[in-house]
Design an enzyme around this catalytic site. Structure first.
Site, PDB file in Angstrom:
ATOM      1  N   HIS A  59       0.121   3.424  -0.394  1.00  0.00           N
ATOM      2  CA  HIS A  59      -0.306   2.613   0.740  1.00  0.00           C
ATOM      3  C   HIS A  59       0.872   1.877   1.366  1.00  0.00           C
ATOM      4  CE1 HIS A  59      -0.221  -0.306  -2.543  1.00  0.00           C
ATOM      5  NE2 HIS A  59      -0.187  -1.278  -1.637  1.00  0.00           N
TER       6      HIS A  59
ATOM      7  N   ASP B 240       1.472  -1.907   3.065  1.00  0.00           N
ATOM      8  CA  ASP B 240       0.825  -3.217   3.138  1.00  0.00           C
ATOM      9  C   ASP B 240       0.497  -3.600   4.581  1.00  0.00           C
ATOM     10  OD1 ASP B 240       0.922  -3.643   0.407  1.00  0.00           O
ATOM     11  OD2 ASP B 240       2.833  -4.705   0.489  1.00  0.00           O
TER      12      ASP B 240
ATOM     13  N   HIS C 127       4.148   2.531  -0.957  1.00  0.00           N
ATOM     14  CA  HIS C 127       4.401   2.277  -2.367  1.00  0.00           C
ATOM     15  C   HIS C 127       3.145   2.458  -3.200  1.00  0.00           C
ATOM     16  CE1 HIS C 127       3.322  -1.607  -0.547  1.00  0.00           C
ATOM     17  NE2 HIS C 127       2.852  -1.961  -1.732  1.00  0.00           N
TER      18      HIS C 127
ATOM     19  N   ARG D 236       4.882 -12.354  -4.630  1.00  0.00           N
ATOM     20  CA  ARG D 236       5.256 -11.568  -3.456  1.00  0.00           C
ATOM     21  C   ARG D 236       5.236 -12.415  -2.207  1.00  0.00           C
ATOM     22  NH1 ARG D 236       1.946  -7.276   0.118  1.00  0.00           N
ATOM     23  NH2 ARG D 236       1.161  -9.291   0.823  1.00  0.00           N
TER      24      ARG D 236
END
Length: 308
Positions: free
Chosen positions: A134, A136, A284, A299
């Site tokens: 996917h 983000d 990723h 993150r």
């Protein structure tokens, strides 16, 4: 050769999906200028995607020369890795992300104690669900430009992350496929993934600010201008203007390109590793093989711009 790899929620199709033979794996566009690094020592993990960087303490102030070289290294390598950043704290995390832009919170991730920092903890009570390729925030009108992820706690084995080079995914499509998809747009939507854990009321509340969005199937990177393939398995739901069957089959063909090993790099996390990735040029995959051991990450996503 045919594929039998299914995409969740879509039927398997029995047709050749992958380019066969020698692949084109270019780190940068052919006309990109050569880069000389003076403050960084780079060790490539593959010839075209992923480089480990030594000689930099990310907890120290980042001057203009280092910032410029970090930005260039990310454009060139798409993912850059910094092991052993033992003094890297939240302030340093925010400062590093600021080299590229402002933080962009994810509405579906738990927030830490600082705005813009998401704490991602998984253990025996929270089996990982990110084991799908996917990009983000592709469900946003201006998807995240990149992410800065640091490891807080990692299992003794497992829990790697992989990235795929979507420039390479585009470069190795057939000429006929490139021509076919050049002017197409696709719908990206969070509902098929995040929505299944939410109540109707929660969905309705989020729909007001996060409606389905459309992005080109072929995007020019906002900073390099290089063409890349911009569809992904969980968030790209259909291609605009095509009949349902044709849209589904084409999305199967395009989304599966991220699974080709030659386009990928894989990273084994250690405590206090920091990784920065270009969220437009890559997809990723968080390998969820460590259950019931614990994995904790923090993150910061970097705010992006509308894609064209």
């Amino acid at each position: 050769m045919t594929t039998t790899l299914p995409i969740p929620g879509r039927p398997v199709i029995d047709k050749p999906l992958y380019h066969h033979g020698r692949r084109t794996l270019e780190r940068t566009a052919a006309d990109a200028p050569a880069v000389e690094y003076r403050t960084l020592r780079l060790s490539p993990l593959t010839p075209h995607i992923g480089a480990e960087i030594a000689g930099v303490d990310l907890s120290a102030p980042i001057d203009a020369e280092l910032a410029d070289e970090l930005r260039q290294a990310l454009l060139e390598w798409k993912v850059i890795f910094f092991p052993g950043q033992h003094s890297f704290d939240t302030d340093a995390h925010l400062a590093l992300a600021g080299v590229w832009g402002e933080p962009e919170p994810n509405p579906f991730f738990p927030r830490g104690n600082v705005v813009g920092v998401s704490r991602l903890a998984k253990d025996a009570m929270a089996v990982g669900r990110e084991n799908i390729w996917h990009s983000d925030h592709s469900f946003m009108a201006a998807p995240a430009l990149g992410s800065v992820l640091r490891s807080v706690e990692v299992p003794a084995a497992g829990g790697d992350t992989m990235w795929a080079d979507m420039y390479a995914a585009y470069d190795n499509l057939t000429d006929a496929t490139k021509q076919r998809i050049e002017a197409l747009t696709a719908v990206h939507d969070w509902l098929p993934t995040w929505g299944h854990t939410m109540t109707d009321e929660q969905v309705a509340a989020l729909r007001a600010t996060l409606p389905p969005v459309e992005h080109p199937v072929v995007v020019r990177h906002p900073r390099t201008g290089r063409k890349l393939l911009y569809v992904n398995e969980p968030f790209t739901t259909r291609i605009v203007g095509l009949p349902d069957d044709e849209s589904r089959d084409l999305l199967n063909e395009l989304a599966l390109q991220a699974r080709i090993p030659e386009y990928q790099v894989r990273f084994r996390w250690q405590p206090d590793s920091v990784v920065i990735w270009d969220n437009i040029a890559t997809q990723h995959y968080a390998v969820s093989d460590y259950y019931p051991r614990r994995r904790v990450m923090e993150r910061i996503a970097i705010a992006g711009v509308p894609l064209s």
